[in-house]
Design a protein around this motif. Structure first.
Motif, PDB file in Angstrom:
ATOM      1  N   TYR A   1     -40.036 -36.752   2.058  1.00  0.00           N
ATOM      2  CA  TYR A   1     -39.583 -37.195   3.181  1.00  0.00           C
ATOM      3  C   TYR A   1     -38.786 -36.622   4.139  1.00  0.00           C
ATOM      4  O   TYR A   1     -38.493 -36.885   5.174  1.00  0.00           O
ATOM      5  CB  TYR A   1     -39.142 -38.876   2.860  1.00  0.00           C
ATOM      6  CG  TYR A   1     -38.149 -38.862   1.859  1.00  0.00           C
ATOM      7  CD1 TYR A   1     -36.963 -38.573   2.056  1.00  0.00           C
ATOM      8  CD2 TYR A   1     -38.555 -39.144   0.532  1.00  0.00           C
ATOM      9  CE1 TYR A   1     -35.793 -38.384   1.081  1.00  0.00           C
ATOM     10  CE2 TYR A   1     -37.604 -39.260  -0.455  1.00  0.00           C
ATOM     11  CZ  TYR A   1     -36.253 -38.756  -0.124  1.00  0.00           C
ATOM     12  OH  TYR A   1     -35.179 -38.997  -1.197  1.00  0.00           O
TER      13      TYR A   1
ATOM     14  N   PRO B   1     -42.688 -44.102   2.585  1.00  0.00           N
ATOM     15  CA  PRO B   1     -44.303 -44.143   2.250  1.00  0.00           C
ATOM     16  C   PRO B   1     -44.603 -44.723   0.849  1.00  0.00           C
ATOM     17  O   PRO B   1     -44.061 -44.723  -0.150  1.00  0.00           O
ATOM     18  CB  PRO B   1     -44.703 -42.552   2.327  1.00  0.00           C
ATOM     19  CG  PRO B   1     -43.707 -42.188   3.142  1.00  0.00           C
ATOM     20  CD  PRO B   1     -42.509 -42.930   3.056  1.00  0.00           C
TER      21      PRO B   1
ATOM     22  N   VAL C   1     -40.493 -40.462  10.213  1.00  0.00           N
ATOM     23  CA  VAL C   1     -41.412 -39.311  10.088  1.00  0.00           C
ATOM     24  C   VAL C   1     -40.801 -37.955  10.356  1.00  0.00           C
ATOM     25  O   VAL C   1     -39.936 -37.883  11.614  1.00  0.00           O
ATOM     26  CB  VAL C   1     -42.507 -39.474  10.748  1.00  0.00           C
ATOM     27  CG1 VAL C   1     -43.610 -38.321  10.550  1.00  0.00           C
ATOM     28  CG2 VAL C   1     -43.334 -40.631  10.230  1.00  0.00           C
TER      29      VAL C   1
ATOM     30  N   LYS D   1     -42.107 -34.033  10.980  1.00  0.00           N
ATOM     31  CA  LYS D   1     -43.201 -33.299  11.169  1.00  0.00           C
ATOM     32  C   LYS D   1     -43.380 -31.999  10.062  1.00  0.00           C
ATOM     33  O   LYS D   1     -44.370 -31.788   9.662  1.00  0.00           O
ATOM     34  CB  LYS D   1     -43.634 -32.692  12.510  1.00  0.00           C
ATOM     35  CG  LYS D   1     -42.666 -31.790  12.970  1.00  0.00           C
ATOM     36  CD  LYS D   1     -43.211 -31.510  14.590  1.00  0.00           C
ATOM     37  CE  LYS D   1     -42.285 -30.389  15.350  1.00  0.00           C
ATOM     38  NZ  LYS D   1     -40.932 -29.720  14.561  1.00  0.00           N
TER      39      LYS D   1
ATOM     40  N   PHE E   1     -45.120 -35.408   4.385  1.00  0.00           N
ATOM     41  CA  PHE E   1     -45.237 -36.684   4.623  1.00  0.00           C
ATOM     42  C   PHE E   1     -45.544 -36.867   6.321  1.00  0.00           C
ATOM     43  O   PHE E   1     -45.366 -38.009   7.109  1.00  0.00           O
ATOM     44  CB  PHE E   1     -44.035 -37.790   4.535  1.00  0.00           C
ATOM     45  CG  PHE E   1     -44.081 -38.313   3.036  1.00  0.00           C
ATOM     46  CD1 PHE E   1     -45.251 -37.915   2.332  1.00  0.00           C
ATOM     47  CD2 PHE E   1     -42.928 -38.861   2.499  1.00  0.00           C
ATOM     48  CE1 PHE E   1     -45.218 -38.468   0.811  1.00  0.00           C
ATOM     49  CE2 PHE E   1     -42.975 -39.238   1.253  1.00  0.00           C
ATOM     50  CZ  PHE E   1     -44.041 -38.856   0.287  1.00  0.00           C
ATOM     51  N   GLN E   2     -45.899 -35.797   7.003  1.00  0.00           N
ATOM     52  CA  GLN E   2     -46.100 -35.762   8.152  1.00  0.00           C
ATOM     53  C   GLN E   2     -46.987 -36.693   9.044  1.00  0.00           C
ATOM     54  O   GLN E   2     -46.924 -37.132  10.178  1.00  0.00           O
ATOM     55  CB  GLN E   2     -46.184 -34.322   8.701  1.00  0.00           C
ATOM     56  CG  GLN E   2     -47.637 -33.907   8.229  1.00  0.00           C
ATOM     57  CD  GLN E   2     -47.811 -32.205   8.585  1.00  0.00           C
ATOM     58  OE1 GLN E   2     -47.418 -31.411   7.978  1.00  0.00           O
ATOM     59  NE2 GLN E   2     -48.266 -32.026   9.832  1.00  0.00           N
ATOM     60  N   GLU E   3     -47.992 -37.229   8.357  1.00  0.00           N
ATOM     61  CA  GLU E   3     -49.007 -38.124   8.738  1.00  0.00           C
ATOM     62  C   GLU E   3     -48.438 -39.522   8.435  1.00  0.00           C
ATOM     63  O   GLU E   3     -49.327 -40.468   8.805  1.00  0.00           O
ATOM     64  CB  GLU E   3     -50.301 -37.906   8.052  1.00  0.00           C
ATOM     65  CG  GLU E   3     -50.821 -36.479   8.226  1.00  0.00           C
ATOM     66  CD  GLU E   3     -51.436 -35.835   9.545  1.00  0.00           C
ATOM     67  OE1 GLU E   3     -51.412 -36.981  10.278  1.00  0.00           O
ATOM     68  OE2 GLU E   3     -51.647 -34.939   9.502  1.00  0.00           O
ATOM     69  N   GLN E   4     -47.472 -39.821   7.909  1.00  0.00           N
ATOM     70  CA  GLN E   4     -47.154 -41.166   7.602  1.00  0.00           C
ATOM     71  C   GLN E   4     -46.603 -41.862   8.827  1.00  0.00           C
ATOM     72  O   GLN E   4     -46.176 -41.328   9.864  1.00  0.00           O
ATOM     73  CB  GLN E   4     -45.867 -41.079   6.313  1.00  0.00           C
ATOM     74  CG  GLN E   4     -46.473 -40.559   5.287  1.00  0.00           C
ATOM     75  CD  GLN E   4     -47.517 -41.238   4.347  1.00  0.00           C
ATOM     76  OE1 GLN E   4     -47.569 -42.625   4.591  1.00  0.00           O
ATOM     77  NE2 GLN E   4     -48.309 -40.965   3.290  1.00  0.00           N
ATOM     78  N   LYS E   5     -46.258 -43.324   8.518  1.00  0.00           N
ATOM     79  CA  LYS E   5     -45.817 -43.938   9.800  1.00  0.00           C
ATOM     80  C   LYS E   5     -44.156 -44.248   9.564  1.00  0.00           C
ATOM     81  O   LYS E   5     -43.653 -44.326   8.323  1.00  0.00           O
ATOM     82  CB  LYS E   5     -46.570 -45.485   9.960  1.00  0.00           C
ATOM     83  CG  LYS E   5     -48.000 -45.158  10.425  1.00  0.00           C
ATOM     84  CD  LYS E   5     -48.378 -46.448  10.818  1.00  0.00           C
ATOM     85  CE  LYS E   5     -48.041 -47.623   9.817  1.00  0.00           C
ATOM     86  NZ  LYS E   5     -49.204 -48.680   9.468  1.00  0.00           N
TER      87      LYS E   5
END
Ligand code: 5AD
Ligand code: FES
Length: 354
Positions: free
Chosen positions: A75, A212, A241, A243, A247-251
């Motif tokens: 993270y 996440p 987040v 980038k 975990f770049q695609e997490q919320k």
């Protein structure tokens, strides 16, 4: 009145009276829909906070002295494998001059925070601790430099460090494994926290809200773990987040749930030192003020040299990194006042007894 509302309301009253709930009731509060019940919870938490700490807000001058880190938490923006990041270290002189400036601004606690950076040997850390304590004997020194051996922790304590922040991140071992690579272990994290307590540090644990894969049951485990550890400080903020991490695609985590948990923690631990974190101020422009109204009683403004602040990027869009932020203390003074509280010049030790 709506049945569910009445039920939740009675749980909040229970929590305010006893500081604890059954698992089932905690889960109901953690998962309740946003709304009126949040306001009821907030008011109870603020009342308890005012009973113990009045309107006092304690400030800690945060010195982010290195963004080198040997770890690779999925993270975190300063993880080892983030090649996009320019790395920096502050010298001992830099750190001492941050502390001296902070002292003049009214800070009586300095938090030395950094990645796990082998350049700072125990000897160097101890030298920095004792130099700060010599220059400012009326101040507390807090360390936030990660997992070390018990012997290292003991040497920091002997050099004069008063407090140690090490978020547990999650009290669920499986969840821990989804946030960290296999080379990091949940059991070592726990070992560290209990060693720190035994040595005599005032200890801070904590977690990211909405990290996440986090479930409501995970958060319940966090509450139960905190009851066992019985820390002096609890740091929570929304997960944000970055980038340049896996975990770049997490919320992002939720503002409302973070505020709700601050209130729950205040009711569970009336004495605890609870910061309205930078992450909270990042997810919403008034996040820190809202945090104070929900039971938080500590702020940790940045004292690092403005030139390196952007580089200590645990997450994106971090506040207080531009030129205008050279004096967070002054900026915060106004914000805190308008929220109905008051920054005090004080070490801000925990008040275990009412
Ligand atoms: N979002 C929010 N908080 C984070 N931290 C690290 N990375 C992030 C992120 N992406 C928190 C961790 C750590 C503390 C110093 O910052 O909980 O313990
Ligand atoms: Fe840092 Fe306002 S608190 S700029």
């Amino acid at each position: 009145m709506d049945e569910n509302f009445r039920k939740l309301n009675s749980y909040i009253n229970d929590l305010a009276e006893r500081g604890d709930l059954t698992d089932e009731k905690f889960l109901a509060l953690i998962t309740m829909p946003d709304g009126e019940t949040d306001e009821i919870l907030q008011k109870k938490a603020d009342a308890v906070r005012r009973e113990r700490y009045g309107t006092d807000v304690y400030v800690r001058g945060l010195i982010e002295f290195t963004n080198f880190c040997k770890n690779n938490c999925y993270y975190c923006g300063i993880r080892r494998d983030n090649r996009a990041l320019q790395r920096y270290r502050l010298s001992k002189d830099d750190i001492l001059s941050c502390a001296a400036q902070g002292y003049d601004l009214g800070f009586r606690t300095f938090v030395l925070q950094g990645g796990e950076d082998a350049y700072y040997t125990d000897e160097r850390i101890c030298d920095i601790i004792s130099s700060i304590k010599n220059a400012h004997p009326d101040c507390a020194v807090t360390l936030s430099i990660g997992e070390k051996t018990r012997a290292s922790y003991q040497s920091f304590y002997d050099a004069g460090a008063d407090r140690y922040l090490l978020r547990h991140e999650t009290a669920d071992e499986v969840h821990y494994g989804r946030l960290h690579p296999a080379e990091m272990s949940f059991s070592n994290r726990m070992r560290c926290l209990f060693d720190l307590k035994e040595i005599g540090f005032q200890v801070g644990a904590g977690l990211m809200v909405g990290s996440p894969y986090q479930t409501a049951e995970n958060i319940l485990s966090d509450l139960r773990f905190l009851q066992k550890l019985n820390p002096d400080m609890i740091g929570i903020g929304p997960y944000l987040v970055h980038k340049d991490t896996p975990f770049q695609e997490q919320k992002n985590g939720s503002l409302t749930l973070t505020l709700r948990l601050l209130s729950i923690l205040r009711l569970m631990f009336p004495y605890v030192l609870l910061p309205a974190t930078t992450a909270l101020g990042t997810i919403h422009p008034n996040g820190r003020e809202m945090g104070l109204a929900h039971g938080a009683n500590v702020l940790m403004p940045n004292l690092s040299p403005v030139g390196v602040r952007k580089l200590y990027s645990l997450y994106e869009n971090k506040i207080c990194t531009g030129d205008e932020s050279a004096q967070c203390r002054n900026c915060l003074e106004q914000k805190v006042k308008s929220a109905g509280y008051k920054i005090v010049t004080d070490r801000g030790d925990v008040k275990r007894e009412p």
